[in-house]
Scaffold this active site. Structure first.
Site, PDB file in Angstrom:
ATOM      1  N   GLY A  80      38.359  53.156 -22.801  1.00  0.00           N
ATOM      2  CA  GLY A  80      39.178  52.411 -23.754  1.00  0.00           C
ATOM      3  C   GLY A  80      39.034  53.010 -25.148  1.00  0.00           C
ATOM      4  O   GLY A  80      37.975  53.523 -25.498  1.00  0.00           O
ATOM      5  N   GLY A 157      45.958  50.046 -12.820  1.00  0.00           N
ATOM      6  CA  GLY A 157      45.598  51.441 -13.109  1.00  0.00           C
ATOM      7  C   GLY A 157      44.496  51.863 -12.156  1.00  0.00           C
ATOM      8  O   GLY A 157      44.372  51.324 -11.052  1.00  0.00           O
ATOM      9  N   ARG A 182      53.424  47.300 -16.756  1.00  0.00           N
ATOM     10  CA  ARG A 182      54.675  47.798 -17.330  1.00  0.00           C
ATOM     11  C   ARG A 182      55.551  48.484 -16.285  1.00  0.00           C
ATOM     12  O   ARG A 182      56.756  48.360 -16.292  1.00  0.00           O
ATOM     13  CB  ARG A 182      54.381  48.795 -18.445  1.00  0.00           C
ATOM     14  N   ARG A 241      38.970  44.188 -21.937  1.00  0.00           N
ATOM     15  CA  ARG A 241      38.605  44.020 -23.343  1.00  0.00           C
ATOM     16  C   ARG A 241      38.730  42.545 -23.703  1.00  0.00           C
ATOM     17  O   ARG A 241      39.681  41.869 -23.281  1.00  0.00           O
ATOM     18  CB  ARG A 241      39.532  44.827 -24.253  1.00  0.00           C
ATOM     19  N   HIS A 289      28.849  43.385 -21.278  1.00  0.00           N
ATOM     20  CA  HIS A 289      29.664  44.618 -21.251  1.00  0.00           C
ATOM     21  C   HIS A 289      28.919  45.773 -20.571  1.00  0.00           C
ATOM     22  O   HIS A 289      28.614  46.796 -21.185  1.00  0.00           O
ATOM     23  CB  HIS A 289      30.098  45.014 -22.673  1.00  0.00           C
ATOM     24  N   SER A 292      30.313  49.865 -17.017  1.00  0.00           N
ATOM     25  CA  SER A 292      30.075  51.282 -16.691  1.00  0.00           C
ATOM     26  C   SER A 292      28.586  51.624 -16.656  1.00  0.00           C
ATOM     27  O   SER A 292      28.213  52.790 -16.561  1.00  0.00           O
ATOM     28  CB  SER A 292      30.780  52.171 -17.717  1.00  0.00           C
TER      29      SER A 292
HETATM   30  C1  GLV Z   1      34.206  50.538 -21.435  1.00  0.00           C
HETATM   31  O1  GLV Z   1      34.501  49.428 -21.744  1.00  0.00           O
HETATM   32  C2  GLV Z   1      35.049  51.681 -21.678  1.00  0.00           C
HETATM   33  O2  GLV Z   1      36.132  51.564 -22.255  1.00  0.00           O
HETATM   34  O3  GLV Z   1      34.621  52.772 -21.281  1.00  0.00           O
HETATM   35  C1  GLV Z   2      41.127  53.018 -16.563  1.00  0.00           C
HETATM   36  O1  GLV Z   2      40.350  53.903 -16.250  1.00  0.00           O
HETATM   37  C2  GLV Z   2      42.221  52.534 -15.736  1.00  0.00           C
HETATM   38  O2  GLV Z   2      43.204  53.268 -15.599  1.00  0.00           O
HETATM   39  O3  GLV Z   2      42.133  51.447 -15.185  1.00  0.00           O
END
Ligand code: GLV
Ligand code: GLV
Length: 327
Positions: A80, A157, A182, A241, A289, A292
């Site tokens: 992000g 995604g 979208r 987020r 959070h 990852s």
């Molecule tokens: C985690 O929130 C990232 O965006 O990698």
């Molecule tokens: C982020 O990595 C996504 O495309 O979901």
């Protein structure tokens, strides 16, 4: 003079060795624990050619002005990049790198963890054990069964589809996966996922996973009006987020008895104050959070961020650059 790279936080050990072994750059690091204080960041950014930053660092005009004209590339150790002002980068022709792909599995795993934990009231259960409130009543601690249920993914995604794939066996052949986004996603057919309007998704889903990016379109997409339309026992999970949910509205909805249970890896602010109203609800699970946060994933993210910054300061194309759309 060797290009100067600022690293705002020490990386996992293998990655740290990798960046330190890049002999054609001069490395400056903030090596204390935790996020770099803003004042330090502004000071240390002065004159650098590249920055490796975390999602905790706001990259805005103030910072870019402090850095000055040498800055060619900002490389965030995150997928992000809502902490980065793209317009300001674009104005100065500064490139932005990020770390897509390598954290997909880890974040999808934690999304499923939150779905399961919320559905089966794990926080409440642990609290009951710890406070001596365990009872054997047949109808005590009843959670939500997944079989035949409808899972709604907001943002199909990489992370959204990996989440859908993981949840599919839980809902079984008669369960449904729907998604909102979208565009139509080619991967949807292999997942058996159907694209629906946002309104349909929030009304029909038993489980809602927020997996989209935060941008102008998704900011506070989840608000009181939306919570009102959800099923009364819906499981809502956000690993994307915090800003995608209007949090005051979430607290209001919860205090009015709406929503089943909620799992959040992201929220506003981060870190959340330990006396935040959100934490008083047993049926809300908040984790810090850590989507990852596995050694493997964090190492891969850091390595990708290193490749991005080194390419940027060497005047090469970034392996994972963010497309700088013009307005
Ligand atoms: C985690 O929130 C990232 O965006 O990698
Ligand atoms: C982020 O990595 C996504 O495309 O979901």
């Amino acid at each position: 003079m060797a290009p100067k790279v600022l690293l705002t936080q020490l990386l996992p050990p293998d990655s740290q060795k990798l960046i330190e072994s890049a002999k054609d750059v001069e490395l400056v690091c903030w090596d204390k624990t935790g996020a770099i204080p803003r004042e330090k960041f502004l000071e240390m950014a002065k004159g650098v050619d590249g920055i490796i930053c975390m999602l905790t660092e706001k990259i805005d005009s103030e910072l870019l002005n402090a850095a000055g004209p040498n800055l060619k590339v900002v490389s965030t150790v995150s997928v992000g990049y809502d902490h980065v002002d793209l317009n300001e980068l674009r104005k100065r022709s500064i490139l932005l790198g990020h770390t897509p792909g390598v954290l997909t599995d880890a974040v999808a795993d934690i999304t499923v963890l939150l779905v399961l934990a919320a559905a089966r009231r794990i926080r409440e259960g642990i609290r009951a054990v710890e406070s001596g409130k365990w009872t054997w009543s047949q109808t005590w601690m009843l959670g939500v069964q997944f079989t035949n249920k409808t899972v709604g993914i907001v943002g199909l995604g990489r992370i959204g589809s990996a989440t859908a794939l993981r949840l599919k066996p839980f809902i079984g052949d008669n369960g449904k996966i729907i998604y909102f986004g979208r565009v139509e996603k080619p991967i949807a057919s292999s997942l058996g996922a159907t694209k629906v309007e946002f309104d349909t998704l929030i009304r029909e889903s038993d489980v809602i996973c927020i997996c989209c990016e935060l941008n102008e379109e998704t900011k506070e997409l989840f608000n009181y009006e939306v919570f009102k339309k959800m099923k009364s026992n819906v499981i809502l999970v956000n690993t994307a987020r915090g800003g995608i949910i209007r949090q005051d509205d979430l607290c209001r909805a919860l205090s009015e008895g709406m929503l089943g249970s909620v799992g959040l890896d992201v929220m506003t602010p981060e870190p959340l104050n330990s006396n935040d109203p959100l934490l008083k609800f047993d049926r809300v699970i908040v984790i810090p959070h850590i989507g990852s946060a596995t050694l493997e994933t964090r190492t891969l993210m850091a390595n990708l961020a290193i490749e991005n910054v080194l390419s940027g300061v060497r005047g090469e194309t970034l392996p994972h650059g963010v497309k700088m759309k013009s307005n």
